[in-house]
Design a protein around this motif. Structure first.
Motif, PDB file in Angstrom:
ATOM      1  N   PRO A 154     -16.951  20.404-110.756  1.00 55.52           N
ATOM      2  CA  PRO A 154     -18.153  20.455-109.925  1.00 55.52           C
ATOM      3  C   PRO A 154     -19.148  21.479-110.469  1.00 55.52           C
ATOM      4  O   PRO A 154     -18.750  22.506-111.011  1.00 55.52           O
ATOM      5  CB  PRO A 154     -17.639  20.925-108.558  1.00 55.52           C
ATOM      6  CG  PRO A 154     -16.156  20.767-108.615  1.00 55.52           C
ATOM      7  CD  PRO A 154     -15.783  20.943-110.051  1.00 55.52           C
ATOM      8  N   CYS A 155     -20.453  21.156-110.344  1.00 53.79           N
ATOM      9  CA  CYS A 155     -21.499  22.144-110.650  1.00 53.79           C
ATOM     10  C   CYS A 155     -22.212  22.399-109.327  1.00 53.79           C
ATOM     11  O   CYS A 155     -22.943  21.533-108.828  1.00 53.79           O
ATOM     12  CB  CYS A 155     -22.478  21.607-111.684  1.00 53.79           C
ATOM     13  SG  CYS A 155     -23.905  22.688-111.918  1.00 53.79           S
ATOM     14  N   VAL A 156     -21.964  23.584-108.762  1.00 54.96           N
ATOM     15  CA  VAL A 156     -22.470  23.839-107.412  1.00 54.96           C
ATOM     16  C   VAL A 156     -23.985  23.977-107.378  1.00 54.96           C
ATOM     17  O   VAL A 156     -24.612  23.812-106.347  1.00 54.96           O
ATOM     18  CB  VAL A 156     -21.804  25.094-106.795  1.00 54.96           C
ATOM     19  CG1 VAL A 156     -20.319  24.851-106.555  1.00 54.96           C
ATOM     20  CG2 VAL A 156     -22.006  26.327-107.675  1.00 54.96           C
ATOM     21  N   SER A 157     -24.607  24.255-108.518  1.00 55.60           N
ATOM     22  CA  SER A 157     -26.056  24.462-108.519  1.00 55.60           C
ATOM     23  C   SER A 157     -26.850  23.191-108.785  1.00 55.60           C
ATOM     24  O   SER A 157     -27.905  22.982-108.216  1.00 55.60           O
ATOM     25  CB  SER A 157     -26.432  25.507-109.579  1.00 55.60           C
ATOM     26  OG  SER A 157     -25.863  26.745-109.269  1.00 55.60           O
ATOM     27  N   PHE A 158     -26.346  22.333-109.674  1.00 56.46           N
ATOM     28  CA  PHE A 158     -27.196  21.224-110.124  1.00 56.46           C
ATOM     29  C   PHE A 158     -26.628  19.827-109.893  1.00 56.46           C
ATOM     30  O   PHE A 158     -27.313  18.853-110.162  1.00 56.46           O
ATOM     31  CB  PHE A 158     -27.538  21.411-111.603  1.00 56.46           C
ATOM     32  CG  PHE A 158     -28.293  22.676-111.882  1.00 56.46           C
ATOM     33  CD1 PHE A 158     -29.593  22.824-111.436  1.00 56.46           C
ATOM     34  CD2 PHE A 158     -27.687  23.731-112.545  1.00 56.46           C
ATOM     35  CE1 PHE A 158     -30.289  23.996-111.677  1.00 56.46           C
ATOM     36  CE2 PHE A 158     -28.374  24.905-112.790  1.00 56.46           C
ATOM     37  CZ  PHE A 158     -29.682  25.049-112.348  1.00 56.46           C
ATOM     38  N   ASN A 159     -25.394  19.730-109.508  1.00 62.09           N
ATOM     39  CA  ASN A 159     -24.870  18.397-109.246  1.00 62.09           C
ATOM     40  C   ASN A 159     -24.441  18.312-107.791  1.00 62.09           C
ATOM     41  O   ASN A 159     -23.355  18.765-107.414  1.00 62.09           O
ATOM     42  CB  ASN A 159     -23.690  18.086-110.186  1.00 62.09           C
ATOM     43  CG  ASN A 159     -23.277  16.614-110.107  1.00 62.09           C
ATOM     44  OD1 ASN A 159     -23.509  15.958-109.089  1.00 62.09           O
ATOM     45  ND2 ASN A 159     -22.669  16.113-111.170  1.00 62.09           N
ATOM     46  N   LYS A 160     -25.334  17.762-106.982  1.00 64.04           N
ATOM     47  CA  LYS A 160     -25.064  17.696-105.535  1.00 64.04           C
ATOM     48  C   LYS A 160     -24.333  16.397-105.183  1.00 64.04           C
ATOM     49  O   LYS A 160     -24.061  16.137-104.028  1.00 64.04           O
ATOM     50  CB  LYS A 160     -26.380  17.784-104.738  1.00 64.04           C
ATOM     51  CG  LYS A 160     -27.229  18.982-105.093  1.00 64.04           C
ATOM     52  CD  LYS A 160     -26.594  20.317-104.692  1.00 64.04           C
ATOM     53  CE  LYS A 160     -27.543  21.479-104.963  1.00 64.04           C
ATOM     54  NZ  LYS A 160     -26.911  22.791-104.856  1.00 64.04           N
ATOM     55  N   ILE A 161     -24.076  15.565-106.178  1.00 66.50           N
ATOM     56  CA  ILE A 161     -23.373  14.302-105.936  1.00 66.50           C
ATOM     57  C   ILE A 161     -21.872  14.489-106.135  1.00 66.50           C
ATOM     58  O   ILE A 161     -21.062  14.231-105.255  1.00 66.50           O
ATOM     59  CB  ILE A 161     -23.877  13.195-106.910  1.00 66.50           C
ATOM     60  CG1 ILE A 161     -25.395  13.111-106.910  1.00 66.50           C
ATOM     61  CG2 ILE A 161     -23.199  11.854-106.615  1.00 66.50           C
ATOM     62  CD1 ILE A 161     -26.012  12.456-105.705  1.00 66.50           C
ATOM     63  N   ASN A 162     -21.513  14.970-107.361  1.00 70.71           N
ATOM     64  CA  ASN A 162     -20.098  15.093-107.700  1.00 70.71           C
ATOM     65  C   ASN A 162     -19.606  16.481-107.304  1.00 70.71           C
ATOM     66  O   ASN A 162     -19.395  17.351-108.138  1.00 70.71           O
ATOM     67  CB  ASN A 162     -19.880  14.824-109.193  1.00 70.71           C
ATOM     68  CG  ASN A 162     -20.556  13.535-109.644  1.00 70.71           C
ATOM     69  OD1 ASN A 162     -21.512  13.554-110.429  1.00 70.71           O
ATOM     70  ND2 ASN A 162     -20.098  12.414-109.121  1.00 70.71           N
ATOM     71  N   THR A 163     -19.422  16.669-106.002  1.00 71.61           N
ATOM     72  CA  THR A 163     -19.059  17.980-105.448  1.00 71.61           C
ATOM     73  C   THR A 163     -17.541  18.111-105.346  1.00 71.61           C
ATOM     74  O   THR A 163     -16.809  17.177-105.628  1.00 71.61           O
ATOM     75  CB  THR A 163     -19.652  18.109-104.030  1.00 71.61           C
ATOM     76  OG1 THR A 163     -19.109  17.029-103.260  1.00 71.61           O
ATOM     77  CG2 THR A 163     -21.160  18.007-104.044  1.00 71.61           C
ATOM     78  N   TYR A 164     -17.093  19.314-104.922  1.00 73.54           N
ATOM     79  CA  TYR A 164     -15.651  19.501-104.712  1.00 73.54           C
ATOM     80  C   TYR A 164     -15.121  18.412-103.771  1.00 73.54           C
ATOM     81  O   TYR A 164     -14.066  17.840-103.992  1.00 73.54           O
ATOM     82  CB  TYR A 164     -15.361  20.891-104.109  1.00 73.54           C
ATOM     83  CG  TYR A 164     -15.348  21.994-105.158  1.00 73.54           C
ATOM     84  CD1 TYR A 164     -14.209  22.243-105.914  1.00 73.54           C
ATOM     85  CD2 TYR A 164     -16.478  22.793-105.366  1.00 73.54           C
ATOM     86  CE1 TYR A 164     -14.190  23.250-106.867  1.00 73.54           C
ATOM     87  CE2 TYR A 164     -16.470  23.796-106.315  1.00 73.54           C
ATOM     88  CZ  TYR A 164     -15.321  24.023-107.064  1.00 73.54           C
ATOM     89  OH  TYR A 164     -15.311  25.016-108.006  1.00 73.54           O
ATOM     90  N   LYS A 165     -15.892  18.161-102.707  1.00 75.76           N
ATOM     91  CA  LYS A 165     -15.465  17.167-101.716  1.00 75.76           C
ATOM     92  C   LYS A 165     -15.387  15.783-102.372  1.00 75.76           C
ATOM     93  O   LYS A 165     -14.412  15.052-102.202  1.00 75.76           O
ATOM     94  CB  LYS A 165     -16.494  17.167-100.574  1.00 75.76           C
ATOM     95  CG  LYS A 165     -16.169  16.261 -99.410  1.00 75.76           C
ATOM     96  CD  LYS A 165     -17.063  16.614 -98.207  1.00 75.76           C
ATOM     97  CE  LYS A 165     -16.855  15.624 -97.071  1.00 75.76           C
ATOM     98  NZ  LYS A 165     -17.493  14.316 -97.307  1.00 75.76           N
ATOM     99  N   TRP A 166     -16.397  15.473-103.170  1.00 75.88           N
ATOM    100  CA  TRP A 166     -16.464  14.158-103.832  1.00 75.88           C
ATOM    101  C   TRP A 166     -15.250  13.966-104.741  1.00 75.88           C
ATOM    102  O   TRP A 166     -14.591  12.931-104.726  1.00 75.88           O
ATOM    103  CB  TRP A 166     -17.763  14.063-104.645  1.00 75.88           C
ATOM    104  CG  TRP A 166     -18.020  12.699-105.234  1.00 75.88           C
ATOM    105  CD1 TRP A 166     -18.725  11.685-104.668  1.00 75.88           C
ATOM    106  CD2 TRP A 166     -17.559  12.198-106.511  1.00 75.88           C
ATOM    107  NE1 TRP A 166     -18.752  10.591-105.496  1.00 75.88           N
ATOM    108  CE2 TRP A 166     -18.034  10.868-106.633  1.00 75.88           C
ATOM    109  CE3 TRP A 166     -16.797  12.741-107.538  1.00 75.88           C
ATOM    110  CZ2 TRP A 166     -17.781  10.083-107.754  1.00 75.88           C
ATOM    111  CZ3 TRP A 166     -16.532  11.960-108.650  1.00 75.88           C
ATOM    112  CH2 TRP A 166     -17.014  10.635-108.758  1.00 75.88           C
TER     113      TRP A 166
END
Lengths: 283, 560
Positions: A197-209
């Motif tokens: 996950p990239c917490v700053s720039f990838n809001k799609i592939n998150t920890y939850k995703w």
């Protein structure tokens, strides 16, 4: 015996919550479990946030150019085959800028480990699409969504006949550390593509995703069946398989050089008699 | 007067003209003559017009000659293209089918003398006779070349050789170009510039070479591959030049004295890697064999057009040295010097050659292997108990270099600006200290610059300045000028960077006229001299048609 403390603890330049932390910890754990001491290990990286990882543990480091970690890593391994060489960088570096080197490295099959922090976005340059970004992924540089289809490194590696192909996830630390250890111990070029996950720039592939989409291959999965491996490698979307997807035994590239059977090149003295003979050949 | 005969064999690729040329060269060398072999070929495997030129003399020759004494024409096109280069008593040797009645043409019945596939043997027999070479030496050369591979063809070859030789005795005026005065010089090495660079690399301690094939430099790597197993060298053909340079840097970091070989376009791809070697202070030898650009240019021809490119290649500021050999001997010597300089100063060092030097052959005395001092890395791996810092700031700018993989220390190198220990930093004071440290190495490099060679007595009327492979033709031009009573001299640079004005400014300032002779269109070296010294070279002789300089080319263009 190596301990995790020997690999040190350093302040990083990463955002709080970055997937890199998990990967860094898994790497230390893997190196310890392989019984390696820091001076036996050479980490070669490119450029990007992932490529900074080697600065945050004790090991030999060559932090080179963007996209070029693999050529430098292979050069070092060919000069000193006794080194445990790990090339480590992000998806942009390994699959984008360094794509040609990625293919060539898999074809050569040196005894080398490739760790790719695959967060599917460019972090260091602040959020452009990467080769593995989902199609339609909207960024400032791709306001209408990323147009190209994503690169599937695992499927490419299996297709290329790479000798060890695995996928891990930065959120499953022990599982990832085990994959890394297997990759390091594998005799041949071993790829571990690491979902991150990239917490700053990838809001799609998150920890939850990732938690919702990733699953671990079970012990019944046999990574030596090429057809099954290819089917598994192509499975990437709703469900993302994690584990060793494909492995096989292949001749090592470095074994083709007789000189390397005598160890590191720097320890070998020039043979003047041989040189004299070489020159006579031009008469 | 020394004897000096220029033989040009012309035809299509695939007609065996190289075989004739090689056989002839072998015999001439064994007979104790000096030769210079140059080849002109087009970038194709078959067809096209190709030439193999052998200039034979009783004196050392470093430049080709434009005028032709013996033209062996394997096709009609060769006659049309080169007839006007014939000297006054020059002769064309060709099949009677192509021959005219012109007095300068010797039309031999090639078809009667041998089948077309062995016309090279016919031509060799005719040539051998005209040059007055003993028939048994000619046959020995044929035996040496094909005896092992195709012994069954030897009797046929011998018969054709004898027949052709006898035909020439009967039909060609004798004493036209009979060579005499060859000196027994013992066994000599028959090398071209690339061979000499490869031998220099081996003698200099090279252990790793990565490359992507590119004319005219490929054969350096091919030479190394041939000897790789006995000499303990790893050579790898990479996926591209970017990989080549980064792989060599990785190998060098891990302790193997390393080199890459390329030409302009391939070097362009390597440029970021050059900067990486500068920043990480990794020794690297870069051989750039120049050919005419821009872009793909004339792939198989020669030029000196990449001097400024090599001087400035790589972003950011870091020290470098650039050597430009003139002869086979200096190819061998300077390759070793370059490896040592690169190791000592931990920075990229260049060897700048060109297609002419790369591909032209001479026979030279064997090199003395006892005198070599190959580069060794990692000989002192123990600095003591303190934590090793790869980039320790020192007065010379040179930091002690340890290798990775040895117990008790870690080696950290970074393309980012870094602390002394090699780890990444954006501390701006450290930045300044590191730039200063790296650039201090330039002072050491400046102290070791090879002075330019000055061939002249005191101040002169005319000074010809040149660099790299242009030395041979310039020296020959100066010799002609002196015969004409002109007080002239030659100033030749075999190291073109750094420049030390004190080494040469007096020569420039004291000459009445200074002419820079270089193989490019923009007088790059003259520009560099002006930048470094303020001295403006007023006149130039430039060549950029893809062909090497000759003395005549220079003399015809001197502003007199």
């Amino acid at each position: 015996m190596a301990t995790i403390d020997e690999y040190g603890k350093y302040e990083t330049a990463w955002c709080p919550g970055c997937g890199n932390f998990g990967i860094l910890n898994a790497l230390k754990q893997a190196l310890v479990s392989c019984g390696l001491l820091p001076h036996q290990v050479l980490l070669v990286s490119g450029i990007g946030q992932a490529a900074k990882t080697p600065h945050y543990l004790n090991a030999n480091v060559f932090n080179g150019l963007h996209g070029r970690s693999l050529p430098a890593a292979q050069g070092a391994k060919l000069a000193n085959p006794e080194l445990t060489v790990i090339a480590q960088s992000g998806d942009g570096c390994m699959y984008g800028e360094g794509g040609n080197h990625f293919l060539a490295a898999l074809r050569r099959n040196l005894d080398l480990t490739i760790l790719v922090h695959d967060n599917r976005v460019y972090g260091l340059t602040k959020g452009q699409a990467s080769p593995t970004s989902e199609q339609g992924f909207v960024t400032k540089a791709q306001p209408h969504g990323a147009a190209s289809e994503p690169f599937n490194p695992v499927a490419v590696a299996v297709t290329m006949g790479a000798s060890f192909v695995a996928r891990g996830y930065a959120g499953f630390l022990d599982h990832l550390a085990d994959l890394m250890a297997q990759a390091v111990k594998h005799r041949g070029t071993a790829l571990v593509d690491i979902m991150q996950p990239c917490v700053s720039f990838n809001k799609i592939n998150t920890y939850k995703w990732y938690k919702e989409h990733c699953y671990q291959l079970t012990e019944d999965y046999g990574p030596t069946d090429r057809d099954q491996a290819l089917r598994t490698a192509l499975e990437f979307g709703e469900r993302i398989p994690l584990g060793v997807i494909w492995k096989t035994e292949k001749p090592l590239f470095e074994d083709r050089f007789p000189v390397l059977k005598q160890g590191p090149l720097f320890k070998q003295e020039l043979n003047k008699e041989a040189l004299r003979k070489v020159m006579t050949g031009y008469m | 007067m020394p004897q000096d005969v220029n033989i040009v064999i012309g035809g299509e690729a695939g007609q065996g003209l190289v075989t004739i040329g090689q056989l002839l060269s072998k015999v001439l060398v064994r007979a104790g003559y000096e030769i210079l072999v140059t080849q002109g070929y087009q970038s194709r495997i078959r067809g096209g017009h190709n030439t193999f030129a052998v200039r034979v003399s009783t004196e050392r020759r470093l430049a080709p000659r434009g005028s032709i004494d013996i033209l062996v024409a394997l096709n009609r096109e060769t006659i049309d293209l080169h007839r006007e280069q014939l000297t006054e008593k020059g002769r064309i040797i060709t099949d009677s089918g192509f021959a005219s009645d012109a007095a300068d043409t010797i039309g031999a019945p090639f078809t009667d003398l041998g089948p077309e596939r062995l016309w090279n043997t016919v031509a060799f027999g005719l040539l051998g006779n005209i040059l007055g070479l003993p028939p048994d030496m000619l046959f020995q050369a044929v035996e040496g070349m094909i005896g092992k591979k195709h012994p069954e063809t030897l009797p046929e070859n011998k018969e054709i050789l004898d027949k052709s030789y006898q035909w020439a005795t009967a039909h060609v005026p004798q004493d036209l170009f009979t060579m005499s005065g060859g000196q027994d010089q013992g066994d000599r090495l028959m090398l071209n510039g690339n061979d000499a660079i490869a031998l220099g690399a081996l003698a200099g301690g090279v252990r790793f070479c990565s490359f992507y094939p590119m004319t005219p430099s490929t054969s350096i790597a091919l030479n190394l591959i041939t000897h790789a197993d006995v000499m303990g060298v790893v050579v790898e053909q990479t996926e591209d030049e970017i990989a080549a340079v980064n792989m060599a840097i990785g190998a060098s970091f891990a302790g193997a004295p390393s080199m890459v070989v390329t030409s302009g376009g391939g070097f362009a791809l390597m440029v970021e890697g050059i900067s990486l070697a500068g920043m990480t202070e990794t020794p690297l030898l870069v051989v750039v064999g120049q050919r005419p650009g821009p872009a793909t240019g004339l792939p198989t021809r020669t030029e000196q057009g990449d001097l400024e490119f090599v001087l400035h290649a790589g972003h950011g500021e870091f020290p470098r040295a650039v050597y430009a050999p003139a002869t086979l001997e200096s190819c061998y010597r300077l390759t070793q010097t370059a490896l040592q300089t690169s190791e000592r100063y931990q920075t990229p060092v260049f060897l700048l050659t060109d297609q002419f030097l790369a591909d032209s052959y001479r026979a030279i005395p064997p090199f003395d292997v006892e005198k070599i001092s190959p580069v060794r890395t990692g000989t002192d791996q123990h600095l003591g108990p303190q934590r090793y810092k790869r980039y320790t700031v020192t007065e010379s700018g040179i930091s002690p270099r340890l290798l990775p993989g040895v117990p008790d220390h870690l080696v950290v190198a970074d393309s980012d600006e870094h602390y002394e220990d090699g780890h990444i930093t954006e501390d701006l004071e450290v930045r300044v200290a590191m730039v200063d440290k790296r650039l201090r190495k330039l002072q050491g490099l400046q102290g070791e610059v090879l002075p330019p060679g000055y061939d002249g007595e005191g101040s002169v009327d005319l000074l010809l300045v040149c660099w790299g492979s242009t030395l041979g033709p310039v020296k020959e031009a100066v010799a002609v000028l002196r015969q004409q009573g002109r007080n002239s001299a030659c100033l030749h640079f075999e190291q073109v960077w750094p420049l030390i004005p004190a080494q040469f400014l007096d020569f420039l300032a004291s000459a009445k006229k200074v002419v820079c002779v270089e193989g490019n269109a923009t007088a790059q070296f003259a520009g560099l001299i002006r930048r470094e010294t303020g001295f403006a070279v007023s006149a130039h002789v430039l060549r950029y048609d893809g062909l090497p300089f000759t003395a005549r080319y220079i003399l015809d263009r001197l502003p007199i």
